[in-house]
Design a protein around this motif. Structure first.
Motif: not given
Length: 397
Positions: A332-350
């Motif tokens: 991730f660069g300019p976009a905010d992961p709070v809004e646009f990170r992958q939906w699912g477990s943070p352990d599976k989607h880093i």
């Protein structure tokens, strides 16, 4: 320019970018006036028919589907029509929850030059007339700031119009919901809750249906390349240059993971990203399989489904990978992961980011500004990407 000065510069430029310019303040006054015009409503319908408006591209549309599926479960007899751009029609059409897919070349989303100032409004009037003939009981405007879609629903006479209470959008809504900055999946769910009631976050799952025909096509494609063993995928492209990582770094990651995962790398991308992929491969020592330019949404999903991990810049295909249950590593660069990170477990989607103080600026188009002034993605080290990939695949080296 030293790092601290660069951060201060970019923060000032971002603040100026996000400020409302005079022409938009004038437009806001005009939209408020239009929103109070006495436009005749459609006649009540015996059949509940709901229009779901989402003008965005692949990733944003995918993040809307958990809410749409929840709506379908709660309203099994209602007709659900999706109004999307032709660029994402194939994504939404594969979901059985949608009864009918309508497409529009939404102004501002076509990635083409606008013909003249009248064309968006001429399109709106013609489209509103068509929607009025179909007839809808309600409409949901899923993109929070999409005033054009909200105005379209009002001019079409749709009696119930649900969206967020942002200044340009609210004048056209019958139910304006207070906007909160949160993940896009939750933002969509809050709008659907207006119709069906509370939706716990744990009930919202992102799953993309993969067809057997696409699985067979991918198997045949890989076989032609002589790829029979395990694979991982890299999608290096993104819609804007500010979101892309260095080509030589991708080559280093690909070569190292080929050894550590004992797998073949497959590069994906659109037609316009073939040159980027070829450039990355020119820096590599290992052989790579190239599927860039050769996949549709269905075949790309089938490819990602069989991969050990999918790595790439923040983009729609990384959301597709998450939607088929494959681990992801997203830069991730300019976009905010709070809004646009992958939906699912943070352990599976880093998610990996830089610690530079001006991110997330939430600006995806810096125009002709020097890319050297926006190093947020490029600062992510190769070692962090490799460690994240090994972690989600559960490989010890």
């Amino acid at each position: 320019m030293d790092r601290e000065a660069l951060v201060l510069r970019n923060r000032a430029m971002a603040a100026a970018f996000h400020a409302t310019p005079t022409k938009h303040r004038v437009r806001r006054l005009a939209l408020g006036t239009i929103g109070h015009l006495p436009i005749p409503k459609q006649k009540p319908r015996d059949q509940e028919r709901i229009l779901l408006i989402r003008p965005d591209h692949v990733g944003d549309v995918l993040l809307t589907t958990p809410a749409i599926q929840a709506l379908r479960r709660a309203r099994p007899t209602a007709e659900l029509h999706a109004l999307v751009g032709h660029w994402s029609a194939d994504v939404i059409a594969n979901f059985d929850d949608i009864d009918y897919v309508l497409t529009l070349p939404f102004p501002g989303f076509t990635r083409q030059t606008k013909l003249n100032w009248r064309s968006p409004y001429e399109l709106l009037l013609a489209s509103a007339s068509n929607l009025r003939r179909i007839g809808y009981s309600s409409a949901i405007i899923f993109r929070p700031d999409h005033w054009w879609g909200a105005m379209l629903a009002q001019v079409a006479g749709i009696p119930v119009r649900i969206g967020y209470d942002l200044p340009d959008v609210a004048p056209f809504l019958t139910e304006a919901i207070p906007h909160e900055y949160q993940h896009a999946v939750l933002q969509s769910a809050r709008l659907v809750e207006r119709i069906i009631g509370a939706l716990p976050a744990e009930s919202l799952t992102l799953r993309y249906p993969v067809a057997e025909a696409d699985r067979s096509w991918v198997a045949g494609y890989l076989s032609e390349w002589g790829v029979e063993e395990r694979i991982f995928a890299i999608h290096p492209g993104a819609g804007q240059w500010v979101k892309r990582w260095d080509e030589a770094k991708w080559a280093s990651v690909a070569d190292t993971l080929c050894d550590q995962l004992e797998a073949t790398v497959v590069f994906t991308g659109g037609d316009h990203e073939v040159a980027l992929v070829r450039s990355i491969i020119s820096h590599m020592q290992h052989r790579a399989c190239v599927m860039a330019g050769d996949t549709g949404i269905g075949s790309l999903a089938a490819l990602y489904e069989r991969a050990l991990v999918v790595l790439g810049a923040d983009s729609g295909p990384l959301h597709l990978a998450a939607a088929v249950g494959t681990p992801t590593v997203t830069l991730f660069g300019p976009a905010d992961p709070v809004e646009f990170r992958q939906w699912g477990s943070p352990d599976k989607h880093i998610v990996l980011t830089s610690n530079i103080g001006c991110r997330p600026c939430r600006i995806l188009d810096w125009g002709g500004d020097d890319p050297a002034h926006h190093p947020c993605v490029r600062e992510i080290p190769v070692g962090s990407v490799l460690e994240a990939a090994r972690r989600v695949v559960n490989v010890d080296v």
